[in-house]
Each structure stands twice: as structure tokens, then as C-alpha cells.
Design an enzyme around this catalytic site. Structure first.
Site, PDB file in Angstrom:
ATOM      1  N   ASP A  14      73.449  77.910  33.757  1.00  0.00           N
ATOM      2  CA  ASP A  14      74.067  79.216  33.995  1.00  0.00           C
ATOM      3  C   ASP A  14      75.506  79.173  33.498  1.00  0.00           C
ATOM      4  O   ASP A  14      76.324  78.398  34.008  1.00  0.00           O
ATOM      5  CB  ASP A  14      74.014  79.530  35.490  1.00  0.00           C
ATOM      6  N   ASP A 108      73.083  84.668  29.380  1.00  0.00           N
ATOM      7  CA  ASP A 108      73.924  83.607  29.936  1.00  0.00           C
ATOM      8  C   ASP A 108      73.211  82.602  30.832  1.00  0.00           C
ATOM      9  O   ASP A 108      73.854  81.766  31.464  1.00  0.00           O
ATOM     10  CB  ASP A 108      75.098  84.219  30.707  1.00  0.00           C
ATOM     11  N   GLU A 109      71.887  82.657  30.917  1.00  0.00           N
ATOM     12  CA  GLU A 109      71.194  81.653  31.725  1.00  0.00           C
ATOM     13  C   GLU A 109      69.784  81.412  31.210  1.00  0.00           C
ATOM     14  O   GLU A 109      69.171  82.276  30.589  1.00  0.00           O
ATOM     15  CB  GLU A 109      71.155  82.056  33.201  1.00  0.00           C
TER      16      GLU A 109
END
Length: 369
Positions: A14, A108-109
């Protein structure tokens, strides 16, 4: 109680305050300052906040007005998704140097299954550390990671040592980790559900574990079975590299609140057109149309209708959304409308659900994480 299926080595990576961190990276003048991505103007809603801004209580999905009250020095930056996607693609290339079992959740993850990996490393913790070091070296950004036996626990663990840290939950520590966990930390337990659990004396994983499957099903519906299993470390969803889309949506926040359905029809037409474009681009169709209404007091309402056939045409999407709009009287003036299509024709491509068997197992202490 743990599943008798093979133990996997799952990493959840993350990125730390991704959008805001990219903006601070590209503009050194923003480094160390409280910034909000999006949220400018009197109707704006924040997409992301830097850690400097979070100290003041600023967070994503908050109105720009409220954020500015909390942090008068807040700097608003326009979103730049082209840039965020570019950086995200570079990060995913790093992931694929270690495994092809990469399941992105957003820009983003992502989840990585490194049970068997390209670099021949036995330790998932060392792989996660190396990935984080490479992300920093190659992009200048920091990431946090969670490492454990399944996706559920790995995702929770990635939030334990943020920012720029990682947490490993070894097989032998899983049950204690979950028992000690505040119920609000459980992935899938939202604010409303947490409050309901509090009212029933469920504050920790241990409290949740003490409840029977029947009790949880009676009080939390279909989610009850999910809660019953995950608190026992059972979550056998595989990392899926080609994650199948389950819904597609578009929405608009208005510069002025709208108080009449008639004023909303043109807005709905534009939203339906955007949904139809996205359906065409993704080559999918769906049966369930959902109208999202956010009122001026920020309360949220959804209205849905499932058709007997798949649709992707703008006209049908629009007519269905109109019927939902007129389904009942609006309770207040409206600041946002959205249309989503779910129950997509991708369902037949999904794999069959995995049957979970429970039994007590002796944990392999030598299984290196």
C-alpha cells in the site's frame, strides 16, 4: 481453527498517501507541507491528503471547505491521474519482477502471492522489504506492506506500521493477532457495522470469535458468515492477476444544489453517456442499474433496479435511472448524482467459489515468513 488448505505467502503493498506524495515529489516546494489533492472550490471533495494534512484531521472524501477549517494552511492541488497512472505502472513492473500473481486493487495498492516467486526467496518478509526499497529507489516514494497467510490478514497488517513500514503476521501468530484486533480494523467492517457490533458488546476479534455462526448470521445477514470465518483466519480468496470488474459507475458533484428532479435530467443524461462510454470501452454490459443520490446534508441514498436482460445502451441506462429518480420524493436538495451498472456479464468468467473446510491444524513453525 485454520483452513486445511496450503498456507500461502501473501504480501499487500500500500503506497503511503500516494496522490499527495506524487505531487510533493514533483513539486519540491510542497515537500513537508499540508496538501490536499482535489477539493478546491466551494464544492470540491478531497481525493487524498498528505500526512502533514492528516495531522489536522484532513482526509479523503472530506469537503474542501471543512478541510480548510481544520487546516487553514492547507494547500489544494489539482488531481493528475495521468501522472498517477504512470507512476503506478512503474511500481507494478517492480512487482512483476518477483511474481506474476499480482492483483491490483487500485493505483496505489496490490496483493502479491509470493509462495512461489521468480527470485527464489523463501522469506516473504524479505521480499516485501526489497520491493519497498526498490520502490523508493526507483520512484522516490515510500510504501507500506503487510505479510501473512491470506489477503485479509495481509491487508490489515499493511496498515499497522504506516507510513514506510511493514508488518508480518506469522502463521502461528494469526489467531492471537485477530483476537487482539479492534473490530474497527477488520477489513469489511464499516463505521455503521462497527457501531452495531459495539452495541452488541463486540469490541475486539476475541469478542467476535465468541459469537456463533447462527448469531452472526441472524444479526449481520450474509456478512455474518464472512465475519465468522475471517476471525478464525479463514479467507481463501486467491490472488487474481486478471481481476474481473464487478461494477462500473460515473458520478457528478454539482456547483449548486439541485432541488427539483426536472433540473437533474440533463445532469443524468451526461452521467448516463459517460457510463455508456465506459461500458463500451470495457466491452461489458450489466443488468442492475443503481442511482446514487447525495443530499446537501451529505446523507447518501441508493436506489436500484435489476432488468431481465443485459444492457449497455445509453438510452436504456438513462431511462432506468430516470425511473429510479422518480421512484420516490427527494428528501432534500441534491449535491451529487451517480449511476452505476452491476451484475455484469463477466460473472460467467469467474471461478467457482472455493469450498472451505475447517479443522484444527498444527502450524508449521519452520514455514519462513
Amino acid at each position: 481453527m485454520l483452513s486445511d488448505l496450503p498456507i500461502r505467502k501473501i504480501i499487500h503493498v500500500d503506497m503511503d498517501a500516494f496522490y499527495a506524495s506524487v505531487e510533493q515529489l514533483d513539486d519540491p516546494n510542497l515537500k513537508g507541507k499540508p496538501i490536499a489533492v482535489g477539493g478546491g472550490g466551494k464544492r470540491g471533495v478531497i481525493s487524498a491528503a498528505s500526512y502533514e494534512a492528516r495531522k489536522f484531521g484532513v482526509k479523503s472524501a472530506m469537503s474542501g471547505r471543512l478541510a480548510e477549517k481544520l487546516c487553514p494552511e492547507l494547500i489544494f492541488v489539482k488531481t493528475n491521474f495521468t501522472r498517477y497512472k504512470e507512476v503506478s505502472q512503474n511500481i507494478r513492473k517492480i512487482f512483476h519482477d518477483y511474481t506474476d500473481l499480482v492483483e491490483p486493487l487500485s493505483l496505489d495498492e496490490a496483493y502479491l502471492d509470493v509462495t512461489e516467486n521468480k527470485v527464489g526467496m523463501h522469506s516473504a518478509s524479505i521480499i516485501a522489504q526489497e520491493i519497498r526499497q526498490r520502490i523508493f529507489k526507483e520512484t522516490g516514494l515510500t510504501a507500506s506492506a503487510g505479510i501473512s497467510i491470506n489477503k485479509f490478514i495481509a491487508k490489515i497488517a499493511s496498515d499497522c506500521n504506516k507510513p514506510n513500514g511493514q508488518k508480518t503476521v506469522n502463521p502461528e501468530d494469526v489467531l492471537q493477532f485477530l483476537e487482539d484486533l479492534d473490530i474497527r480494523k477488520f477489513y469489511g467492517v464499516g463505521k455503521v457495522t462497527a457501531e452495531k457490533m459495539y452495541q452488541k458488546g463486540i469490541f475486539t476479534g476475541k469478542d467476535l470469535k465468541s459469537k456463533s455462526l447462527e448469531y452472526l448470521s441472524d444479526n449481520f445477514g450474509k456478512s455474518g458468515r464472512y465475519y465468522y470465518h475471517v476471525v478464525r483466519g479463514i479467507h481463501n480468496s486467491e490472488v487474481k492477476p486478471n481481476r474481473i470488474r464487478k461494477s462500473l459507475a460515473a458520478e457528478r458533484t454539482f456547483s449548486e444544489n439541485l432541488s427539483s428532479e426536472i433540473f437533474m435530467l440533463t445532469k443524468l443524461e451526461h452521467i448516463a453517456e459517460e457510463v455508456a462510454k465506459r461500458l463500451s470501452h470495457s466491452n461489458v454490459a450489466g443488468k442492475t442499474v443503481t442511482l446514487k443520490i447525495k443530499y446537501s446534508d451529505f446523507t447518501l441514498q441508493t436506489r436500484s433496479k435489476t432488468l431481465p436482460y443485459f444492457i449497455s445502451d445509453k438510452a436504456i441506462v438513462l431511462e432506468t435511472a430516470k425511473s429510479l429518480l422518480y421512484q420516490e420524493k427527494l428528501s432534500n436538495s441534491v449535491r451529487l448524482l451517480g449511476i452505476s451498472l452491476s451484475n455484469l456479464n463477466t460473472e460467467n468468467k469467474t471461478s467457482k467459489p472455493m469450498v472451505v473446510k475447517e479443522k484444527t491444524v498444527s502450524v508449521q513453525l519452520k514455514f519462513e515468513f
